[in-house]
Write a protein that holds these residues in place. Structure first.
Motif, short mmCIF file in Angstrom:
data_model
loop_
_atom_site.label_atom_id
_atom_site.label_comp_id
_atom_site.label_asym_id
_atom_site.label_seq_id
_atom_site.Cartn_x
_atom_site.Cartn_y
_atom_site.Cartn_z
N GLU A 430 45.25 43.49 32.04
CA GLU A 430 44.24 43.17 33.05
C GLU A 430 43.11 44.19 32.92
OE1 GLU A 430 44.56 41.98 37.70
OE2 GLU A 430 45.24 44.01 37.23
N VAL A 431 41.88 43.72 32.91
CA VAL A 431 40.73 44.62 32.97
C VAL A 431 40.35 44.70 34.45
CG1 VAL A 431 38.36 45.04 32.22
CG2 VAL A 431 40.00 43.96 30.66
N ALA A 432 40.84 45.72 35.12
CA ALA A 432 40.72 45.74 36.58
C ALA A 432 40.96 47.16 37.09
CB ALA A 432 41.72 44.78 37.22
N THR A 452 33.40 44.79 34.31
CA THR A 452 33.60 43.71 35.26
C THR A 452 35.05 43.25 35.18
OG1 THR A 452 31.31 43.00 34.99
CG2 THR A 452 32.86 41.40 35.93
N LYS A 453 35.64 42.96 36.32
CA LYS A 453 37.06 42.59 36.37
C LYS A 453 37.34 41.32 35.57
CE LYS A 453 40.81 41.43 39.59
NZ LYS A 453 41.23 41.34 41.00
N ASN A 454 38.45 41.35 34.83
CA ASN A 454 38.98 40.16 34.16
C ASN A 454 40.49 40.17 34.34
OD1 ASN A 454 39.88 38.10 32.55
ND2 ASN A 454 38.82 38.75 30.70
N LYS A 455 40.99 39.38 35.27
CA LYS A 455 42.42 39.38 35.57
C LYS A 455 43.25 38.84 34.41
CE LYS A 455 42.96 34.74 37.53
NZ LYS A 455 43.48 33.95 38.66
N GLY A 491 41.09 36.84 27.75
CA GLY A 491 41.44 35.63 28.47
C GLY A 491 40.33 35.23 29.42
N GLN A 492 40.40 33.99 29.90
CA GLN A 492 39.37 33.48 30.80
C GLN A 492 40.02 32.77 31.98
OE1 GLN A 492 36.11 34.03 30.35
NE2 GLN A 492 36.44 35.05 28.38
#
Length: 613
Positions: A430-432, A452-455, A491-492
């Motif tokens: 997770e980019v968070a 920027t967050k990317n779960k 991921g998206q």
């Protein structure tokens, strides 16, 4: 730059991705898995499904998923006598006695957690699987295998590994098979010792039946000592390390070590580079670091120099991009650090700790350093005189933060190496949190990572080279030093409301929460396993790094995690992609299991492949 010079530089693997060039496709083979569909039916969602064929250099070969052994399975006892048997996954204490659960039943490491990385190790003509266990009290099993002429593997017998000489083991997560044919494991989620200052105010926290207290109780039970705050103040330092298991005989006897010189944190895994002395170490959690260890000697990890990464951001677009600097945390040996543990060193012996002046602003009194690291969060601490070496290993992440390293990475998971391009890959589930710009986890820290967050997470690449110096200008004695970090694939999020895929929140045609990684040299193929709640079923992917295409090559049952994808290119004439399916129905959809047996974890492999070395 002239065309001739550019072409010459592109011929060097280390320059390829940095310059936007690649080697000719003629330099590599081609490999394509048959694709596995997104699970839709109940039968598909309950099964382990894998590619049934692979096309290599134009020739198609049949492959598939095969079980080796499952938790709670009874096998002959390896090196046993007569009718002796062993239950795979049964946890044992320091005296080799079975550990029990609260209801007095045998404690088998399975549902809720389970087996993780599995190494295929050779001893002469004998072949073994070494499988570690990701429970509060960890462990490992050595399983003897039969390999038939077609390469099919069958489990014959098994035995548990004795960790009593290294205080036991704990939450054994990912790992690797070393180039010298040993199993290099991990101890994840190290006990948070900053809260065990042996002060009266901490007793209330300790008495609370929290996740960490449950783990401490298991550790105490293993060691047969009383579970008190006073004991916890030091014996937690026995855990959070890199264990190594070597098979030493054809009947599966083995030798165990813990590499205290490599530092203590939430080890996901330690990945060994081709020089057999440079090791990258991932740290799993929120506000964690990334570490590099350079051993004094090849194949011997008992002494060396440890470094921590400093992310110097150059772009906040997408998954971000940074230059990487390395901060020297000093040299140590296993014996030095083990002696400090056995001397009952506590957090209070290494650091003074006070309350923040302003917790919301993250400010500390004069003379104290403000840090924000995993488990402890915001701390105001001061390193005590003469404690650098011990603190650098017992409290590696906190010490690194004191020295200016980045401790903002989130869910840092698998590592693998692409020798074709001299690139290291690292997965972030997770980019968070600490990786987000101005998140609450940045309070008291330097906010190095501002994304920027990317779960749904991302996989990063890191270019490696030699002749790199640390932040003090001293040369790092390795030809495999990462000098940058950049997003490879992410991921998206996707809204599936009102469709048959409504239980998914990340695109099912893309990665979600990437975890373990492995790479197939010469075939431009990165394998990505998931540990996610954003896909109802976890997937394993192959990713062609030139075409940038994903192929789904395996799916696992409800509530299961995919662990341990690891590529063995040639074992006695056959290739294997190991795969462990951990805790089916354990994280979700427990009611969909049709029998208790459905919930047992699987240790297996995809293959067999032709040899691809």
């Amino acid at each position: 730059m002239t065309h001739a010079l550019s072409k010459a530089m592109c011929s060097l693997p280390v320059m390829m991705l940095a310059l936007g060039c690649s080697q000719s496709n003629a330099d590599f083979g081609t490999l394509e898995f048959s694709e596995v569909s997104v699970p839709v039916t109940q039968d598909e969602k309950r099964a382990i499904r894998a590619s049934d064929s692979v096309t290599i250099d134009g020739t198609t070969y049949p492959i598939g998923y095969h079980d080796l052994v499952r938790t709670n399975q009874t096998l002959s006892k390896l090196d046993g006598r007569g009718s002796e048997t062993a239950v795979f996954g049964l946890l044992k204490d320091k005296d080799g006695q079975p550990m029990l659960q609260e209801d007095a039943s045998p404690w088998v490491c399975t549902n809720g957690s389970g087996p993780d990385h599995t190494s295929l190790l050779r001893y002469g003509t004998s072949l073994f699987a070494v499988t570690q266990l990701e429970c509060s009290v960890g462990g490992a099993y050595v399983t003897k295998l039969d390999q038939d002429a077609e390469g099919n593997l069958t489990a014959l017998s098994t035995r548990s590994v004795d960790f009593s000489d290294v205080f036991g083991t704990y939450v054994n997560c990912a790992g690797v098979t070393t180039p010298w044919n040993s199993h290099l494991g991990s101890e994840e989620y190290e006990p948070p010792m900053a809260i065990f200052n042996a002060e009266a105010e901490n007793q209330a926290w300790f008495d609370d039946p929290t996740w960490h207290d449950a783990h401490m109780q298991a550790i105490a039970d293993y060691n047969k000592i009383e579970n008190t705050a006073e004991n916890a103040a030091y014996f937690g330092y026995m855990f959070g390390w890199i264990p190594e298991i070597k098979v030493t005989s054809a009947d599966g006897r083995n030798r165990v070590a813990k590499h205290f010189a490599m530092g203590r944190f939430a080890h996901e895994l330690a990945y060994v580079m081709p020089d057999e002395r440079t090791v990258y170490l991932s740290d799993d959690g929120t506000n964690v670091g990334l570490f590099l260890f350079v051993a004094d000697r090849a194949k011997v990890l008992s002494s060396g120099t440890l470094y921590a990464a400093h992310w110097v951001q150059t772009s906040g677009e997408g998954s971000g991009r940074a230059d990487i600097e390395w901060i020297n945390l000093g040299h140590a040996t296993n014996d030095e650090i083990r002696a400090a543990i056995e001397a009952k060193t506590t957090f209070a012996d290494m650091f003074d700790r006070v309350e923040p002046l302003d917790a919301e602003a993250g400010t500390c009194p004069d003379g104290y350093t403000s840090t924000n690291t995993y488990d402890e969060g915001l701390l105001c601490t001061r390193l005590k005189s003469g404690m650098d070496k011990i603190a650098s290993r017992l409290e590696t992440r906190l010490y690194a933060a004191h020295q200016g390293a980045t401790t903002e990475f989130r869910k840092e998971e698998g590592l693998t190496y692409n020798p074709d391009d001299k690139v290291l890959y690292v997965a972030m589930s997770e980019v968070a949190k600490g990786m987000e710009d101005r998140a609450s986890q940045d309070v008291g820290g330097p906010n190095h990572i501002r994304l920027t967050k990317n779960k749904c997470g991302a996989v990063y690449g890191m270019n490696l080279k030699g002749e790199v110096s640390d932040t003090e200008g001293n040369a790092i004695d390795s030809d495999y030093v990462a000098h940058n970090m950049w997003g490879l694939i992410a991921g998206q999020s996707k809204d599936y409301s009102g469709t048959e895929l409504s239980d998914n929140s990340c695109d099912v045609d893309g990665i979600a929460s990437p975890d373990n990684l492995t790479y197939l040299p010469k075939y431009r193929t990165l394998v990505i396993g998931e540990d996610t709640s954003a896909h109802q079923n976890d997937y394993v992917w192959s990713y062609n790094i030139d075409a940038k295409t994903l192929t789904r090559i395996a799916t696992t049952p409800y509530g299961a995690e995919t662990t341990s994808p690891f590529w063995d290119a040639n074992i006695h004439g056959h290739g294997y992609l190991t795969l462990v399916t951990q805790h089916p129905y354990g994280e979700s959809d427990e009611d969909k299991a049709l029998s208790p047996d459905d919930k047992e974890s699987h240790v297996g492999y995809i293959g067999p492949f032709p040899p691809l070395d």
